[in-house]
Design a protein around this motif. Structure first.
Motif, PDB file in Angstrom:
ATOM      1  N   ILE A 209     180.553  16.741  41.383  1.00 56.46           N
ATOM      2  CA  ILE A 209     179.231  17.244  40.993  1.00 56.46           C
ATOM      3  C   ILE A 209     179.104  18.722  41.351  1.00 56.46           C
ATOM      4  N   VAL A 210     179.594  19.106  42.518  1.00 59.03           N
ATOM      5  CA  VAL A 210     179.584  20.515  42.916  1.00 59.03           C
ATOM      6  C   VAL A 210     180.408  21.351  41.934  1.00 59.03           C
ATOM      7  N   SER A 211     181.523  20.811  41.480  1.00 56.15           N
ATOM      8  CA  SER A 211     182.359  21.521  40.502  1.00 56.15           C
ATOM      9  C   SER A 211     181.633  21.698  39.173  1.00 56.15           C
ATOM     10  N   ASP A 265     163.290  10.616  37.932  1.00 58.63           N
ATOM     11  CA  ASP A 265     163.452   9.337  38.619  1.00 58.63           C
ATOM     12  C   ASP A 265     163.505   8.174  37.630  1.00 58.63           C
ATOM     13  N   ARG A 266     162.922   8.380  36.453  1.00 59.55           N
ATOM     14  CA  ARG A 266     162.914   7.332  35.428  1.00 59.55           C
ATOM     15  C   ARG A 266     164.178   7.377  34.567  1.00 59.55           C
ATOM     16  N   VAL A 267     164.593   8.581  34.189  1.00 64.58           N
ATOM     17  CA  VAL A 267     165.732   8.737  33.283  1.00 64.58           C
ATOM     18  C   VAL A 267     167.059   8.671  34.033  1.00 64.58           C
ATOM     19  N   GLY A 268     167.081   9.225  35.239  1.00 65.40           N
ATOM     20  CA  GLY A 268     168.321   9.293  36.008  1.00 65.40           C
ATOM     21  C   GLY A 268     168.856  10.716  36.047  1.00 65.40           C
ATOM     22  N   ALA A 269     169.316  11.146  37.210  1.00 67.43           N
ATOM     23  CA  ALA A 269     169.748  12.530  37.382  1.00 67.43           C
ATOM     24  C   ALA A 269     170.965  12.868  36.523  1.00 67.43           C
ATOM     25  N   VAL A 298     164.312  33.015  19.614  1.00 70.00           N
ATOM     26  CA  VAL A 298     164.381  31.587  19.283  1.00 70.00           C
ATOM     27  C   VAL A 298     165.622  30.960  19.910  1.00 70.00           C
ATOM     28  N   VAL A 299     166.735  31.675  19.854  1.00 71.30           N
ATOM     29  CA  VAL A 299     168.014  31.150  20.338  1.00 71.30           C
ATOM     30  C   VAL A 299     167.989  30.873  21.842  1.00 71.30           C
ATOM     31  N   ILE A 300     167.282  31.713  22.610  1.00 71.04           N
ATOM     32  CA  ILE A 300     167.319  31.531  24.074  1.00 71.04           C
ATOM     33  C   ILE A 300     166.380  30.431  24.570  1.00 71.04           C
ATOM     34  N   VAL A 301     165.566  29.860  23.683  1.00 75.92           N
ATOM     35  CA  VAL A 301     164.622  28.822  24.118  1.00 75.92           C
ATOM     36  C   VAL A 301     165.335  27.614  24.731  1.00 75.92           C
ATOM     37  N   PRO A 302     166.347  27.016  24.062  1.00 72.71           N
ATOM     38  CA  PRO A 302     167.027  25.872  24.706  1.00 72.71           C
ATOM     39  C   PRO A 302     167.663  26.246  26.043  1.00 72.71           C
ATOM     40  N   TRP A 303     168.227  27.456  26.115  1.00 69.25           N
ATOM     41  CA  TRP A 303     168.831  27.913  27.370  1.00 69.25           C
ATOM     42  C   TRP A 303     167.773  27.988  28.462  1.00 69.25           C
ATOM     43  N   GLY A 304     166.623  28.565  28.139  1.00 71.00           N
ATOM     44  CA  GLY A 304     165.548  28.638  29.114  1.00 71.00           C
ATOM     45  C   GLY A 304     165.133  27.263  29.619  1.00 71.00           C
ATOM     46  N   ILE A 305     165.013  26.304  28.709  1.00 71.81           N
ATOM     47  CA  ILE A 305     164.610  24.947  29.090  1.00 71.81           C
ATOM     48  C   ILE A 305     165.619  24.327  30.050  1.00 71.81           C
ATOM     49  N   GLY A 306     166.903  24.573  29.793  1.00 72.28           N
ATOM     50  CA  GLY A 306     167.943  23.917  30.592  1.00 72.28           C
ATOM     51  C   GLY A 306     168.377  24.659  31.831  1.00 72.28           C
ATOM     52  N   CYS A 307     168.176  25.973  31.876  1.00 70.41           N
ATOM     53  CA  CYS A 307     168.795  26.826  32.898  1.00 70.41           C
ATOM     54  C   CYS A 307     168.513  26.362  34.320  1.00 70.41           C
ATOM     55  N   PHE A 308     167.253  26.338  34.722  1.00 72.99           N
ATOM     56  CA  PHE A 308     166.917  25.983  36.089  1.00 72.99           C
ATOM     57  C   PHE A 308     166.764  24.478  36.256  1.00 72.99           C
ATOM     58  N   ALA A 309     166.412  23.813  35.175  1.00 72.55           N
ATOM     59  CA  ALA A 309     166.244  22.362  35.229  1.00 72.55           C
ATOM     60  C   ALA A 309     167.560  21.671  35.576  1.00 72.55           C
ATOM     61  N   THR A 310     168.665  22.189  35.077  1.00 70.43           N
ATOM     62  CA  THR A 310     169.943  21.531  35.354  1.00 70.43           C
ATOM     63  C   THR A 310     170.327  21.670  36.819  1.00 70.43           C
ATOM     64  N   ASN A 311     169.972  22.803  37.459  1.00 66.47           N
ATOM     65  CA  ASN A 311     170.223  22.944  38.895  1.00 66.47           C
ATOM     66  C   ASN A 311     169.356  21.974  39.693  1.00 66.47           C
ATOM     67  N   SER A 312     168.099  21.817  39.274  1.00 67.34           N
ATOM     68  CA  SER A 312     167.217  20.859  39.952  1.00 67.34           C
ATOM     69  C   SER A 312     167.790  19.453  39.859  1.00 67.34           C
ATOM     70  N   ALA A 313     168.246  19.083  38.667  1.00 68.83           N
ATOM     71  CA  ALA A 313     168.790  17.746  38.459  1.00 68.83           C
ATOM     72  C   ALA A 313     170.049  17.528  39.298  1.00 68.83           C
ATOM     73  N   GLN A 314     170.872  18.564  39.430  1.00 71.50           N
ATOM     74  CA  GLN A 314     172.076  18.445  40.242  1.00 71.50           C
ATOM     75  C   GLN A 314     171.736  18.237  41.719  1.00 71.50           C
ATOM     76  N   GLN A 315     170.734  18.979  42.204  1.00 63.33           N
ATOM     77  CA  GLN A 315     170.321  18.803  43.601  1.00 63.33           C
ATOM     78  C   GLN A 315     169.822  17.377  43.823  1.00 63.33           C
ATOM     79  N   ALA A 316     168.968  16.911  42.922  1.00 62.41           N
ATOM     80  CA  ALA A 316     168.428  15.556  43.047  1.00 62.41           C
ATOM     81  C   ALA A 316     169.532  14.506  42.933  1.00 62.41           C
ATOM     82  N   ARG A 317     170.513  14.786  42.099  1.00 58.24           N
ATOM     83  CA  ARG A 317     171.650  13.872  41.915  1.00 58.24           C
ATOM     84  C   ARG A 317     172.388  13.670  43.231  1.00 58.24           C
ATOM     85  N   LEU A 318     172.622  14.760  43.947  1.00 61.01           N
ATOM     86  CA  LEU A 318     173.334  14.678  45.222  1.00 61.01           C
ATOM     87  C   LEU A 318     172.501  13.988  46.293  1.00 61.01           C
ATOM     88  N   VAL A 319     171.209  14.348  46.379  1.00 62.35           N
ATOM     89  CA  VAL A 319     170.336  13.727  47.379  1.00 62.35           C
ATOM     90  C   VAL A 319     170.227  12.228  47.138  1.00 62.35           C
TER      91      VAL A 319
END
Length: 385
Positions: A209-211, A265-269, A298-319
């Motif tokens: 996961i860290v990788s 918590d509903r969908v899974g990390a 327009v192109v950067i919108v999906p990136w914006g949605i995922g950028c910080f959210a994916t780090n949050s999900a990774q932290q929650a995944r490990l915890v």
């Protein structure tokens, strides 16, 4: 230790991450101004990102062991005061050679604050709410992108990068006071023993996961580090335009993190990591086809949605996978974030210096696809076990 979260404590941790995130991203936001003011190329100025990321990468696990027995209220407040002093001193530096070591010392603070705030948040709530608490605290980074980064870029564009750094110093002092006033005393996570660190380092799942995190960061920062110079060179973007683009990116980053915080918590990390990483990859895939700033927005919108959210999900995944090992695994995951930034910024700087800027998005996409593939493989191996 598990207790109801005191009123305001999680908000104070979120605010601390906001200040930390704003300070980390102030260099990409003011890269053009730093380059001009200190008479170095944008690629050279970008090495401030690489050097800082290396410090944060190495510092996160080493300092996690060093501060293991500290009261978290004292630790987090003092860390923000260190951040304030570092940014204030950085604003006085007369040259790039003088700024670089001060910047490296300053970012010891993010190496401590972000992983320890995540672990602390997990201790303030019942186990069934840990994922939501960790992602909530990490909203601070999204807020930094939607407010802190564009405002910093705007201040830098009109008043100079030194004033932007001073603004972060002042915010850090306010945030330190907020932590001190709201966080309960006596939060002392049990220090990880050598055996516990060994369990983290020898766990294929946790280290996998860290990788994933490191590959994600590398893929993003090949281009993210040099948004300012690329948009200026390719589209003639001025300070106001850059600030608007950062604000758009950050606004969708905030939305993405809020959605993840609500549903993780509903969908899974693991599924959230796959979804958010795929959104980033989509933007990198479409980047070469954006011929105007309007289409790029327009192109950067999906990136914006995922950028910080994916780090949050990774932290929650490990915890969620190993709560008892969270102080170590989350610290290593922060290292993954920062080594990704270092590698990505170094690659992007090399491409920019060698007139290969069009390859930035392609190299970033390749790294994101590797991250996605590894993440899927980890989830499959866990289900098969």
């Amino acid at each position: 230790m598990s207790r109801p979260a005191p009123r305001g404590a999680l908000w104070a941790l979120l605010a601390g991450n906001f200040v930390i995130g704003t300070g980390v991203m102030v260099v990409p936001g003011t890269l053009n101004e730093i380059s001009t003011s200190l008479a170095v190329t944008a690629a050279t100025a970008g090495q401030l990102i690489t050097a800082a990321a290396i410090v944060m990468c190495l510092g996160a696990p080493l300092l996690a062991a060093l501060v293991a027995g500290w009261d978290r209220r004292q630790l987090l407040a003092l860390t923000l005061l260190w951040y304030a002093a570092g940014h204030a001193l950085s604003s006085l530096m007369p040259s790039f050679a003088a700024l670089l070591p001060v910047r490296m010392l300053t970012v010891i603070a993010p190496a401590i604050f972000t992983p320890q705030a995540a672990a602390c948040a997990g201790m303030l709530v019942p186990p069934e709410h840990r994922g939501r608490a960790v992602t909530f605290v990490f909203l601070g980074w999204s807020m930094a992108s939607v407010l802190g980064l564009p405002i910093g870029a705007l201040i830098g564009g009109h008043l100079g990068w030194r004033m932007a750094f001073m603004a972060i110093a002042m915010l850090s002092i306010v945030s330190a006071a907020s932590i001190w006033l709201t966080l309960p005393p006596g939060i002392r996570p049990a220090a990880l023993t050598a055996a516990a660190w060994s369990r983290v380092l020898r766990s294929p799942v946790l280290m996998g996961i860290v990788s994933v995190t490191a590959l994600q960061g590398s893929g993003q920062f090949v281009l993210f580090s040099y948004f300012g110079p690329v948009l200026k060179q390719s589209f003639g973007a001025d300070a106001n335009t850059l600030s608007l683009m950062w604000a758009l990116f950050g606004a969708f980053g905030l939305i993405g993190n809020m959605v993840v915080s609500r549903y993780i918590d509903r969908v899974g990390a693991g599924r959230m990591v796959l979804l958010t990483s795929s959104l980033i990859a989509l933007s990198l895939l479409l980047w070469p086809f954006a011929s105007t700033l309007a289409w790029l927005a327009v192109v950067i919108v999906p990136w914006g949605i995922g950028c910080f959210a994916t780090n949050s999900a990774q932290q929650a995944r490990l915890v969620g996978l190993a709560p008892a090992l969270a102080p170590g695994s989350v610290a290593l995951n922060s290292s993954g974030i920062y080594i990704g930034q270092a590698v990505g910024a170094a690659l992007g700087g090399w491409l920019l210096a060698n007139d290969a800027a069009p390859w930035m998005s392609r190299v970033g996409l390749a790294l994101l696809l590797l991250a996605i593939g590894l993440s899927v493989a980890i989830d499959r191996s866990r289900r098969a076990a």
